[in-house]
Design a protein around this motif. Sequence first.
Motif, short mmCIF file in Angstrom:
data_model
loop_
_atom_site.label_atom_id
_atom_site.label_comp_id
_atom_site.label_asym_id
_atom_site.label_seq_id
_atom_site.Cartn_x
_atom_site.Cartn_y
_atom_site.Cartn_z
N ASN A 330 -12.01 -38.72 -17.25
CA ASN A 330 -12.56 -40.02 -16.86
C ASN A 330 -12.31 -41.08 -17.93
O ASN A 330 -12.02 -42.24 -17.61
CB ASN A 330 -14.06 -39.89 -16.58
CG ASN A 330 -14.35 -39.07 -15.33
OD1 ASN A 330 -13.49 -38.93 -14.46
ND2 ASN A 330 -15.54 -38.52 -15.24
N ALA A 331 -12.42 -40.68 -19.20
CA ALA A 331 -12.13 -41.63 -20.28
C ALA A 331 -10.66 -42.04 -20.26
O ALA A 331 -10.33 -43.22 -20.48
CB ALA A 331 -12.51 -41.02 -21.63
N ALA A 332 -9.79 -41.08 -20.00
CA ALA A 332 -8.36 -41.39 -19.92
C ALA A 332 -8.07 -42.32 -18.75
O ALA A 332 -7.30 -43.29 -18.88
CB ALA A 332 -7.55 -40.11 -19.80
N ILE A 333 -8.68 -42.05 -17.60
CA ILE A 333 -8.45 -42.89 -16.42
C ILE A 333 -8.97 -44.30 -16.64
O ILE A 333 -8.33 -45.29 -16.25
CB ILE A 333 -9.09 -42.25 -15.17
CG1 ILE A 333 -8.30 -41.00 -14.75
CG2 ILE A 333 -9.16 -43.25 -14.02
CD1 ILE A 333 -6.89 -41.29 -14.25
N ASP A 334 -10.12 -44.43 -17.28
CA ASP A 334 -10.64 -45.76 -17.58
C ASP A 334 -9.66 -46.54 -18.45
O ASP A 334 -9.40 -47.74 -18.22
CB ASP A 334 -11.99 -45.67 -18.29
CG ASP A 334 -13.12 -45.28 -17.36
OD1 ASP A 334 -12.95 -45.37 -16.13
OD2 ASP A 334 -14.20 -44.87 -17.87
N LYS A 335 -9.11 -45.86 -19.45
CA LYS A 335 -8.15 -46.53 -20.34
C LYS A 335 -6.86 -46.87 -19.60
O LYS A 335 -6.31 -47.97 -19.77
CB LYS A 335 -7.86 -45.63 -21.54
CG LYS A 335 -6.95 -46.27 -22.59
CD LYS A 335 -7.63 -47.47 -23.25
CE LYS A 335 -6.74 -48.08 -24.33
NZ LYS A 335 -7.38 -49.26 -24.96
N LEU A 336 -6.39 -45.95 -18.77
CA LEU A 336 -5.17 -46.20 -18.00
C LEU A 336 -5.37 -47.34 -17.01
O LEU A 336 -4.47 -48.17 -16.81
CB LEU A 336 -4.76 -44.93 -17.26
CG LEU A 336 -4.21 -43.80 -18.11
CD1 LEU A 336 -4.17 -42.49 -17.32
CD2 LEU A 336 -2.80 -44.13 -18.63
N THR A 337 -6.56 -47.39 -16.41
CA THR A 337 -6.84 -48.47 -15.45
C THR A 337 -6.77 -49.84 -16.13
O THR A 337 -6.19 -50.79 -15.61
CB THR A 337 -8.23 -48.27 -14.82
OG1 THR A 337 -8.25 -47.01 -14.14
CG2 THR A 337 -8.54 -49.39 -13.84
N GLU A 338 -7.36 -49.94 -17.31
CA GLU A 338 -7.30 -51.19 -18.07
C GLU A 338 -5.86 -51.52 -18.45
O GLU A 338 -5.41 -52.67 -18.32
CB GLU A 338 -8.17 -51.07 -19.32
CG GLU A 338 -8.19 -52.29 -20.21
CD GLU A 338 -7.02 -52.38 -21.18
OE1 GLU A 338 -6.54 -53.51 -21.46
OE2 GLU A 338 -6.57 -51.31 -21.65
N PHE A 339 -5.11 -50.50 -18.87
CA PHE A 339 -3.73 -50.71 -19.31
C PHE A 339 -2.86 -51.17 -18.16
O PHE A 339 -2.15 -52.18 -18.25
CB PHE A 339 -3.21 -49.39 -19.90
CG PHE A 339 -1.75 -49.41 -20.28
CD1 PHE A 339 -1.30 -50.13 -21.36
CD2 PHE A 339 -0.82 -48.69 -19.52
CE1 PHE A 339 0.05 -50.14 -21.71
CE2 PHE A 339 0.53 -48.68 -19.86
CZ PHE A 339 0.95 -49.42 -20.95
N TYR A 340 -2.89 -50.43 -17.04
CA TYR A 340 -2.06 -50.80 -15.90
C TYR A 340 -2.51 -52.12 -15.29
O TYR A 340 -1.70 -52.90 -14.78
CB TYR A 340 -2.07 -49.71 -14.84
CG TYR A 340 -1.36 -48.44 -15.27
CD1 TYR A 340 -0.09 -48.46 -15.80
CD2 TYR A 340 -1.98 -47.19 -15.12
CE1 TYR A 340 0.57 -47.31 -16.19
CE2 TYR A 340 -1.34 -46.02 -15.51
CZ TYR A 340 -0.06 -46.08 -16.03
OH TYR A 340 0.56 -44.93 -16.42
N GLY A 341 -3.81 -52.37 -15.36
CA GLY A 341 -4.34 -53.61 -14.79
C GLY A 341 -3.78 -54.86 -15.43
O GLY A 341 -3.64 -55.90 -14.79
N ARG A 342 -3.45 -54.78 -16.70
CA ARG A 342 -2.91 -55.96 -17.39
C ARG A 342 -1.39 -55.93 -17.55
O ARG A 342 -0.80 -56.93 -17.98
CB ARG A 342 -3.57 -56.10 -18.77
CG ARG A 342 -3.19 -55.06 -19.79
CD ARG A 342 -3.78 -55.35 -21.16
NE ARG A 342 -3.41 -54.37 -22.16
CZ ARG A 342 -2.23 -54.35 -22.79
NH1 ARG A 342 -1.32 -55.29 -22.54
NH2 ARG A 342 -1.96 -53.41 -23.68
N THR A 343 -0.76 -54.80 -17.19
CA THR A 343 0.68 -54.72 -17.43
C THR A 343 1.52 -54.62 -16.15
O THR A 343 2.74 -54.76 -16.23
CB THR A 343 1.02 -53.50 -18.31
OG1 THR A 343 0.61 -52.28 -17.67
CG2 THR A 343 0.35 -53.62 -19.67
N VAL A 344 0.90 -54.36 -15.01
CA VAL A 344 1.70 -54.31 -13.76
C VAL A 344 1.02 -55.13 -12.67
O VAL A 344 -0.15 -55.33 -12.63
CB VAL A 344 1.91 -52.86 -13.25
CG1 VAL A 344 2.82 -52.11 -14.19
CG2 VAL A 344 0.59 -52.10 -13.09
#
Length: 344
Positions: A330-344
């Motif tokens: 869940n921590a990884a997904i939260d971080k990935l969601t933030e990352f992809y949200g601003r980069t794609v």
Amino acid sequence: MNNIDITTEAGPVHDYRDNPFGLVYEYPITENKSGEVNIHPVTYTLRGLKIAANVYTPAGYDPNGSYPAITVAHPNGGTKEQVAGRYAQLLAERGCITIAADAAYQGHSEGMPRNVDKPFFRTDDIHGMVDFLAGFPGFPGVDVDRISALGICGGGGYTLNAAKVDKRFKSVATVSMFNSGLVRRNGLQDSQVDSIQERLRQSAQARADEAVGETTVTYAGDADLTDEQIAAQPFPLYRQGYEYYWKTHACPGSSFKYTMSSLFDLMRWDATDQLDLIDVPLLMIAGSDSDTRYMSDEAIPKATGTEDKELFLLDGAQHIETYWVDEYVNAAIDKLTEFYGRTV
């Protein structure tokens, strides 16, 4: 450390026969329901081979809409029904179209001999996922200008390799990146440096045998270990890995073994070579206590082509625990969601 009870740490046992899609990860889709995340088994052709994949679409998916898309590359020995599928499903829950495909020669994808694990093929498998999503006609709803990549374990190293040249990716992320070339050459944490030349001779002989039509394919990493032998493995990656792949999340086509001739290619390859070619945002996630963390530690400084890069540590996590332990996933997904949200 060899005496720890890894069985109690391995989590619940999942049975692929209990799921209509063969999924063995935590909280899988059991049926496609209107308005929810759905799974779409697909096949496509790559290098003349039929590739088996699962595409996940977000809740309320509209084929005429426009969605960011993410390719998810599975670990060495893994299949799309295990951790790659879990991350793909969770990212679809966050609004993305995702695809997890079995590598050629592995899982339910075609290719003989079985369990070939060569950098060119594994990297091209990732390009092939993009081809399927963004080609003609492509998958409905995919915004070809918003495609990103995720690779887990060995799939992380191969995803880095793909992103060096595939500029269709707008960003790239890894979870518990495993540098297959480095480890097949030197051993985990340089534990097999003394046997490099002998293993190179073995791989050359295996290739020679295949070239003259030998019917028996030689494999490395092929073992049927007892609980005692698993507990005696020198690294948590292997102890917990045997539990995950052989017991709690066992799945058809998933195997630790790979053709000995694969070493012919693997041992002269390194996922971190020419990382300066990556010029898009890069996120690497690793367990703080993982015995593979050093591979991500070493990769980040080499990615000089982008200033938008980060190593994000999951506090207390071991490598395999990033696959199935809710806290870390869940921590990884939260971080990935933030990352992809601003980069794609």
